[in-house]
Design a protein around this motif. Structure first.
Motif, PDB file in Angstrom:
ATOM      1  N   HIS A 270       0.841  -1.284  -0.078  1.00  0.00           N
ATOM      2  CA  HIS A 270       0.024   0.099   0.108  1.00  0.00           C
ATOM      3  C   HIS A 270       0.852   1.663  -0.015  1.00  0.00           C
ATOM      4  O   HIS A 270       0.240   2.480  -0.370  1.00  0.00           O
ATOM      5  CB  HIS A 270      -0.957   0.172   1.133  1.00  0.00           C
ATOM      6  N   THR A 271       1.928   1.447   0.404  1.00  0.00           N
ATOM      7  CA  THR A 271       2.912   2.433   0.472  1.00  0.00           C
ATOM      8  C   THR A 271       4.121   2.255  -0.310  1.00  0.00           C
ATOM      9  O   THR A 271       4.880   3.565  -0.560  1.00  0.00           O
ATOM     10  CB  THR A 271       3.248   2.793   1.788  1.00  0.00           C
ATOM     11  N   VAL A 272       4.623   1.467  -0.858  1.00  0.00           N
ATOM     12  CA  VAL A 272       5.669   1.404  -1.592  1.00  0.00           C
ATOM     13  C   VAL A 272       5.586   1.389  -3.205  1.00  0.00           C
ATOM     14  O   VAL A 272       4.835   0.314  -3.727  1.00  0.00           O
ATOM     15  CB  VAL A 272       6.684   0.173  -1.197  1.00  0.00           C
ATOM     16  N   ILE A 273       6.128   2.371  -3.781  1.00  0.00           N
ATOM     17  CA  ILE A 273       5.729   2.521  -5.292  1.00  0.00           C
ATOM     18  C   ILE A 273       7.220   2.663  -6.150  1.00  0.00           C
ATOM     19  O   ILE A 273       8.095   3.100  -5.453  1.00  0.00           O
ATOM     20  CB  ILE A 273       4.951   3.619  -5.531  1.00  0.00           C
ATOM     21  N   SER A 274       7.392   2.572  -7.332  1.00  0.00           N
ATOM     22  CA  SER A 274       8.258   3.186  -8.038  1.00  0.00           C
ATOM     23  C   SER A 274       7.807   4.395  -8.784  1.00  0.00           C
ATOM     24  O   SER A 274       6.885   4.572  -9.244  1.00  0.00           O
ATOM     25  CB  SER A 274       8.577   2.209  -9.173  1.00  0.00           C
ATOM     26  N   PHE A 275       8.898   5.302  -8.537  1.00  0.00           N
ATOM     27  CA  PHE A 275       8.454   6.793  -9.188  1.00  0.00           C
ATOM     28  C   PHE A 275       9.792   7.352  -9.305  1.00  0.00           C
ATOM     29  O   PHE A 275      10.926   7.364  -8.677  1.00  0.00           O
ATOM     30  CB  PHE A 275       7.661   7.309  -7.932  1.00  0.00           C
ATOM     31  N   ALA A 276       9.773   7.997 -10.553  1.00  0.00           N
ATOM     32  CA  ALA A 276      11.026   8.715 -11.140  1.00  0.00           C
ATOM     33  C   ALA A 276      12.277   7.767 -11.041  1.00  0.00           C
ATOM     34  O   ALA A 276      13.305   8.317 -11.061  1.00  0.00           O
ATOM     35  CB  ALA A 276      11.289  10.168 -10.210  1.00  0.00           C
TER      36      ALA A 276
END
Length: 331
Positions: A145-151
């Motif tokens: 719910h809180t870990v994403i791949s971004f930039a």
């Protein structure tokens, strides 16, 4: 020769037990000041609310002091009162004087991580499979719910909701709890934790603003990879960011990420170190660090560690920082 070896061992053991007896006295003071009979930790510097950060800190300290009674009371209150059954995370803030003590149904990932880490350490110390299972469930929910791949980075958002603004994300680098992430990686062998550590270290190395060349409490990461102080908060290295060198030191006391902190703090005498700096204006706080903040400064600068002493002047946060610095030194 054998007599000298034996004498040295006696000295080492006596020092070890002295350290733990001092810490136990501090822990007794901490409990007396901040632990309610129902297992709730009270933030005396913040209108006596409770939050998952405080529950997690105190649960870690209970494990370190081999206090399962206190640990169980805190874990039971936390799990029964703050758990969001929809996503397996924990509501971040509890205010007993409000009609709805939990008006904000969001989590704070540092609190989630600290609770999971304390459960992991408790399960290992006391051989309690249920604690380990609970820790695993929380870490899985955090990843989901809180870990994403971004930039191009793997990042942990400060909460499940409200921090991904599409063109940028807001991060709180004081939530980068490296020793906890490392323990989760060692237990689960999941690549995500190792990527989080690597990318967070890379990002921290780029968070250098103003005369201090330090991160701010809140940081914006744009979709193009650029970093800047988050516009929704004052651009300060302050009471949140002070935990960055604590967690970096906890994992690696020789980390080059500590260099800017050392450079900044060495520009002031210990008792004249400002509590915060605005990296945009370079203005500093009109008041100096309290004892809890100074404990982190001392740890970062490699000063001879002092045994923790909880005084009447310490609010919850100052006392917690003192105890956490002690815990970091026991690794």
């Amino acid at each position: 020769m054998l007599k000298r070896i034996f004498a040295a061992m006696v000295v080492m053991v006596s020092l070890l037990f002295s350290s733990f007896s001092q810490a136990s006295a501090a822990w007794d003071s901490y409990k007396a000041r901040f632990l309610m009979p129902d297992g709730r930790i009270v933030d005396t510097g913040n209108k006596s609310i409770s939050h998952t950060e405080g529950q997690g800190y105190a649960m870690l300290l209970a494990v370190a002091n081999n206090d399962r009674t206190a640990f169980d009371s805190m874990w039971n209150w936390t799990n029964n009162t703050l758990k969001n059954k929809d996503n397996g995370l924990y509501y971040w803030r509890y205010n007993p004087v409000e009609a709805d003590p939990i008006p904000d149904k969001n989590d704070a990932t540092d609190g989630d991580v600290l609770i999971a880490w304390a459960l992991l350490k408790a399960g290992q110390r006391w051989n309690i499979p249920a604690y380990l299972a609970a820790s695993d469930a929380i870490t899985q929910a955090v990843l989901k719910h809180t870990v994403i791949s971004f930039a191009g980075y793997r990042v942990m958002l400060p909460g499940a909701n409200g921090f991904n603004r599409n063109t940028y994300v807001n991060l709180n680098p004081s939530y980068f709890i490296f020793p906890a992430w490392q323990d989760f990686a060692n237990r689960s062998h999941l690549v995500a934790w190792r990527e989080l550590i690597k990318d967070a270290q890379t990002l921290l190395g780029k968070m250098a603003w103003g005369k201090a060349q330090l991160p701010t409490d809140w940081v914006a990461l744009s979709a193009d990879g650029k970093l800047s102080p988050a516009k929704e908060w004052p651009p300060r290295m302050s009471y949140d960011a002070i935990r960055i060198p604590l967690y970096v030191s906890w994992q690696d006391a020789q980390s080059p990420l500590l260099t800017p902190w050392r450079n900044w703090w060495q520009g002031f005498s210990r008792n004249q170190t400002p509590a915060w700096v605005n990296v945009t204006t370079n203005d500093t706080a009109p008041y100096n660090m309290n004892d809890g903040l100074l404990a982190v400064r001392d740890l970062t600068l490699g000063a001879t560690p002092a045994e923790p002493q909880i005084t009447a002047q310490d609010d919850y946060y100052s006392a917690s920082l003192k105890m956490l610095v002690w815990l970091a030194q026991q690794k």
